[in-house]
Motif scaffolding. Structure first.
Motif, PDB file in Angstrom:
ATOM      1  N   GLU A  92       0.827  -1.201   0.000  1.00 58.63           N
ATOM      2  CA  GLU A  92       0.000   0.000   0.000  1.00 58.63           C
ATOM      3  C   GLU A  92       0.865   1.256   0.000  1.00 58.63           C
ATOM      4  N   GLN A  93       2.012   1.207   0.713  1.00 54.14           N
ATOM      5  CA  GLN A  93       2.895   2.368   0.758  1.00 54.14           C
ATOM      6  C   GLN A  93       3.511   2.652  -0.613  1.00 54.14           C
ATOM      7  N   GLU A  94       3.959   1.584  -1.298  1.00 56.69           N
ATOM      8  CA  GLU A  94       4.560   1.775  -2.621  1.00 56.69           C
ATOM      9  C   GLU A  94       3.511   2.289  -3.609  1.00 56.69           C
ATOM     10  N   GLU A  95       2.306   1.734  -3.527  1.00 54.42           N
ATOM     11  CA  GLU A  95       1.253   2.173  -4.437  1.00 54.42           C
ATOM     12  C   GLU A  95       0.882   3.627  -4.167  1.00 54.42           C
ATOM     13  N   HIS A  96       0.884   4.013  -2.893  1.00 55.16           N
ATOM     14  CA  HIS A  96       0.582   5.392  -2.532  1.00 55.16           C
ATOM     15  C   HIS A  96       1.614   6.350  -3.140  1.00 55.16           C
ATOM     16  N   ARG A  97       2.899   5.952  -3.102  1.00 57.85           N
ATOM     17  CA  ARG A  97       3.965   6.770  -3.704  1.00 57.85           C
ATOM     18  C   ARG A  97       3.724   6.977  -5.197  1.00 57.85           C
ATOM     19  N   TYR A  99       0.833   6.770  -6.816  1.00 56.25           N
ATOM     20  CA  TYR A  99      -0.335   7.627  -7.014  1.00 56.25           C
ATOM     21  C   TYR A  99       0.040   9.101  -6.857  1.00 56.25           C
ATOM     22  N   GLU A 100       0.816   9.415  -5.837  1.00 52.83           N
ATOM     23  CA  GLU A 100       1.212  10.804  -5.632  1.00 52.83           C
ATOM     24  C   GLU A 100       2.082  11.312  -6.769  1.00 52.83           C
ATOM     25  N   ASP A 105      -5.579  11.116  -7.205  1.00 53.44           N
ATOM     26  CA  ASP A 105      -6.151  11.234  -5.869  1.00 53.44           C
ATOM     27  C   ASP A 105      -6.261   9.843  -5.244  1.00 53.44           C
ATOM     28  N   TRP A 106      -5.427   9.610  -4.239  1.00 47.78           N
ATOM     29  CA  TRP A 106      -5.378   8.277  -3.599  1.00 47.78           C
ATOM     30  C   TRP A 106      -6.712   7.931  -2.945  1.00 47.78           C
ATOM     31  N   ASP A 107      -7.306   8.877  -2.190  1.00 47.66           N
ATOM     32  CA  ASP A 107      -8.546   8.598  -1.477  1.00 47.66           C
ATOM     33  C   ASP A 107      -9.688   8.308  -2.434  1.00 47.66           C
ATOM     34  N   TRP A 110      -9.144   4.927  -4.014  1.00 49.05           N
ATOM     35  CA  TRP A 110      -9.377   3.842  -3.067  1.00 49.05           C
ATOM     36  C   TRP A 110     -10.867   3.632  -2.834  1.00 49.05           C
TER      37      TRP A 110
END
Length: 256
Positions: A92-97, A99-100, A105-107, A110
């Motif tokens: 999830e952390q790598e995917e969040h990076r 996306y940013e 928009d991550w939220d 998701w």
């Protein structure tokens, strides 16, 4: 949006950016944990395909034999490096990076993934089967420059020898007696006197001259030779096993 059915046409095929420039070749496709739909594609970049960058596949499109993504080539090549675990899963952390980095928009993404449509929910309720997937290796060829050959003409000087006959004149003294036939010629001059008679001698000398004569025409042509090469790659396959205890008849034992 790329569907599961289109994945074989994506893997190992070129990926182009918005301007039509080739970014690299598609290496892997990663799925969303919630929807199970294709979400990311890794692209081999660099001079020898040594680097691998991730790019979102949600807004990508399959055009003929290549994939087009709505991002610039440099943006994809400069994407952050992420670690993929042994199971081929993005954390999830790598995917969040990612996306940013791509400004997604991550939220919102998701929530959209976590709230499937009613039709999708009903379909999952009705179908309790598990899908097993495999990666397939697709091998192609690309044409690249292997070398250059040019024709160069230069002049060399060689010594050659030829033997030819040459002639020259040599003097020879002939004497003849006085006869009735030549007596008049012999007595035509003074009785006693001095005289000279000169003979010119001639000879031949070798003379060398050169003439330019065309000998042959030379050009470069190419022949296409087909050879067999073995390509080795790694593909991942999913395996499905049933877990639980069974009795001798093969029926599952109830847990106590």
């Amino acid at each position: 949006m790329i569907t599961r059915e289109q994945i074989p046409a994506v893997l190992d095929h070129p990926v182009y950016d918005t301007s039509g420039s080739k970014i690299g070749d598609a290496r892997h496709v990663f799925f969303d944990d919630v929807t199970g739909e294709p979400e990311w594609v890794s692209v081999k970049t660099g001079l020898f395909g040594t680097s691998e960058s991730f790019v979102p596949i949600h807004d990508a499109s399959l055009v003929e034999d290549h994939l087009e993504v709505p991002y610039a080539k440099n943006q994809v090549k400069d994407a952050p490096n992420v670690d993929v675990d042994a199971g081929g899963h993005l954390s999830e952390q790598e995917e969040h990076r990612l996306y940013e980095y791509y400004g997604i928009d991550w939220d919102a993404a998701w929530q959209q993934a976590a709230q499937p449509t009613a039709d999708t929910a009903q379909s999952r309720t009705a179908d309790e089967a598990m899908t097993r997937s495999e990666e397939e290796m697709h091998v192609g060829t690309e044409r690249r420059e292997a070398g250059r050959v040019r024709l160069r003409k230069y002049v060399v000087t060689e010594e050659q020898q030829q033997t030819i006959p040459v002639r020259h004149e040599e003097v020879r003294v002939e004497r003849e007696p006085i006869t009735d036939a030549n007596v008049d010629a012999a007595l035509s001059g003074p009785e006693i006197s001095e005289a000279e008679h000169e003979v010119i001698l001639h000879e031949e000398k070798p003379v060398v001259e050169t003439r330019v004569e065309p000998k042959e025409r030379v050009r470069l042509t190419t022949d296409e030779v087909t050879e067999e090469e073995t390509v080795t790659g790694e593909v991942r396959k999913e395996r499905i096993e049933a877990e639980g205890e069974t009795d001798e008849s093969g029926k599952r034992r109830p847990r106590r």
